[in-house]
Write a protein that holds these residues in place. Structure first.
Motif, mmCIF file in Angstrom:
data_model
loop_
_atom_site.group_PDB
_atom_site.id
_atom_site.type_symbol
_atom_site.label_atom_id
_atom_site.label_comp_id
_atom_site.label_asym_id
_atom_site.label_seq_id
_atom_site.Cartn_x
_atom_site.Cartn_y
_atom_site.Cartn_z
ATOM 1 N N PHE A 285 50.715 -26.732 -0.886
ATOM 2 C CA PHE A 285 50.245 -25.487 -0.287
ATOM 3 C C PHE A 285 48.810 -25.216 -0.718
ATOM 4 C CE2 PHE A 285 50.029 -20.720 -0.338
ATOM 5 C CZ PHE A 285 50.104 -20.548 1.040
ATOM 6 N N TRP A 286 47.950 -24.979 0.263
ATOM 7 C CA TRP A 286 46.560 -24.587 -0.001
ATOM 8 C C TRP A 286 46.373 -23.139 0.468
ATOM 9 C CZ3 TRP A 286 47.646 -29.695 0.996
ATOM 10 C CH2 TRP A 286 47.021 -30.658 0.186
ATOM 11 N N PRO A 287 46.385 -22.154 -0.450
ATOM 12 C CA PRO A 287 46.195 -20.766 -0.034
ATOM 13 C C PRO A 287 44.773 -20.509 0.450
ATOM 14 C CG PRO A 287 46.362 -20.902 -2.428
ATOM 15 C CD PRO A 287 46.577 -22.298 -1.906
ATOM 16 N N ALA A 288 44.647 -19.496 1.288
ATOM 17 C CA ALA A 288 43.325 -19.084 1.785
ATOM 18 C C ALA A 288 42.447 -18.685 0.613
ATOM 19 C CB ALA A 288 43.471 -17.929 2.762
ATOM 20 N N GLY A 289 41.150 -18.636 0.867
ATOM 21 C CA GLY A 289 40.229 -18.195 -0.164
ATOM 22 C C GLY A 289 39.421 -19.357 -0.693
ATOM 23 N N ASN A 290 39.337 -19.438 -2.010
ATOM 24 C CA ASN A 290 38.461 -20.400 -2.651
ATOM 25 C C ASN A 290 39.118 -21.775 -2.694
ATOM 26 O OD1 ASN A 290 36.455 -21.528 -4.103
ATOM 27 N ND2 ASN A 290 36.834 -20.404 -5.986
ATOM 28 N N LYS B 145 42.538 -19.700 6.131
ATOM 29 C CA LYS B 145 43.931 -20.033 6.431
ATOM 30 C C LYS B 145 44.725 -20.418 5.183
ATOM 31 C CE LYS B 145 43.763 -20.565 11.189
ATOM 32 N NZ LYS B 145 42.846 -19.525 11.627
ATOM 33 N N ASP B 146 45.998 -19.982 5.175
ATOM 34 C CA ASP B 146 46.979 -20.536 4.241
ATOM 35 C C ASP B 146 47.549 -21.775 4.925
ATOM 36 O OD1 ASP B 146 46.899 -18.429 2.297
ATOM 37 O OD2 ASP B 146 48.157 -17.206 3.598
ATOM 38 N N VAL B 147 47.562 -22.900 4.238
ATOM 39 C CA VAL B 147 48.015 -24.139 4.873
ATOM 40 C C VAL B 147 49.080 -24.835 4.018
ATOM 41 C CG1 VAL B 147 47.306 -26.317 5.924
ATOM 42 C CG2 VAL B 147 45.696 -24.400 5.863
ATOM 43 N N LEU C 206 48.506 -18.597 8.909
ATOM 44 C CA LEU C 206 49.293 -19.637 8.245
ATOM 45 C C LEU C 206 49.403 -20.848 9.152
ATOM 46 C CD1 LEU C 206 51.231 -20.543 5.930
ATOM 47 C CD2 LEU C 206 53.076 -19.497 7.262
ATOM 48 N N VAL C 207 49.084 -22.015 8.597
ATOM 49 C CA VAL C 207 49.255 -23.269 9.321
ATOM 50 C C VAL C 207 50.332 -24.073 8.613
ATOM 51 C CG1 VAL C 207 48.157 -25.426 10.058
ATOM 52 C CG2 VAL C 207 46.830 -23.301 10.028
ATOM 53 N N ILE C 208 51.362 -24.455 9.357
ATOM 54 C CA ILE C 208 52.409 -25.343 8.839
ATOM 55 C C ILE C 208 52.134 -26.707 9.458
ATOM 56 C CG2 ILE C 208 54.894 -25.752 8.692
ATOM 57 C CD1 ILE C 208 54.884 -23.040 7.748
#
Length: 108
Positions: free
Chosen positions: A102-107, A43-45, A77-79
């Motif tokens: 913002f915490w992008p998906a992935g590592n 997730k992108d958060v 995406l989580v807001i």
């Protein structure tokens, strides 16, 4: 020593109870749900750290809710928002309100 940092610190982090239901477009985060939601690698958060008494936060609230509604179709995406007066995380140091990270998906 280092064990204070790694182990004992987590016991002192404040958290409200995890909400039974999420009734808004903006996801209500608490300290104890932070890692599960924010650190999810799929997730992108986006997280707003706010204080209930903060005027700028109150102004931002309807705009942030509208953003979450507009982005609701994006399941990756989580807001989210977290009341930083009642909840803490060791993943970020909050210096002022509102703080948006913002915490992008992935590592993570």
């Amino acid at each position: 020593g280092r064990d204070w940092e790694s182990g004992k610190l987590s016991a002192t982090l404040k958290s409200e109870e995890i909400p039974a239901a999420q009734n808004e477009a903006v996801y209500v985060l608490v300290g104890k749900s932070f890692d599960e939601i924010v650190m999810d690698p799929t997730k992108d958060v986006l997280v707003e750290f706010y204080a209930p008494w903060c005027g700028h936060c109150k102004k931002l609230a309807p705009i942030y809710e509208e953003l979450a509604q507009n982005m609701a179709h994006n399941k990756n995406l989580v807001i989210a928002k977290m009341d930083s007066t009642a909840n803490e995380t060791d993943k970020v140091s909050i210096q002022g309100f509102p703080t948006i990270k913002f915490w992008p998906a992935g590592n993570k």
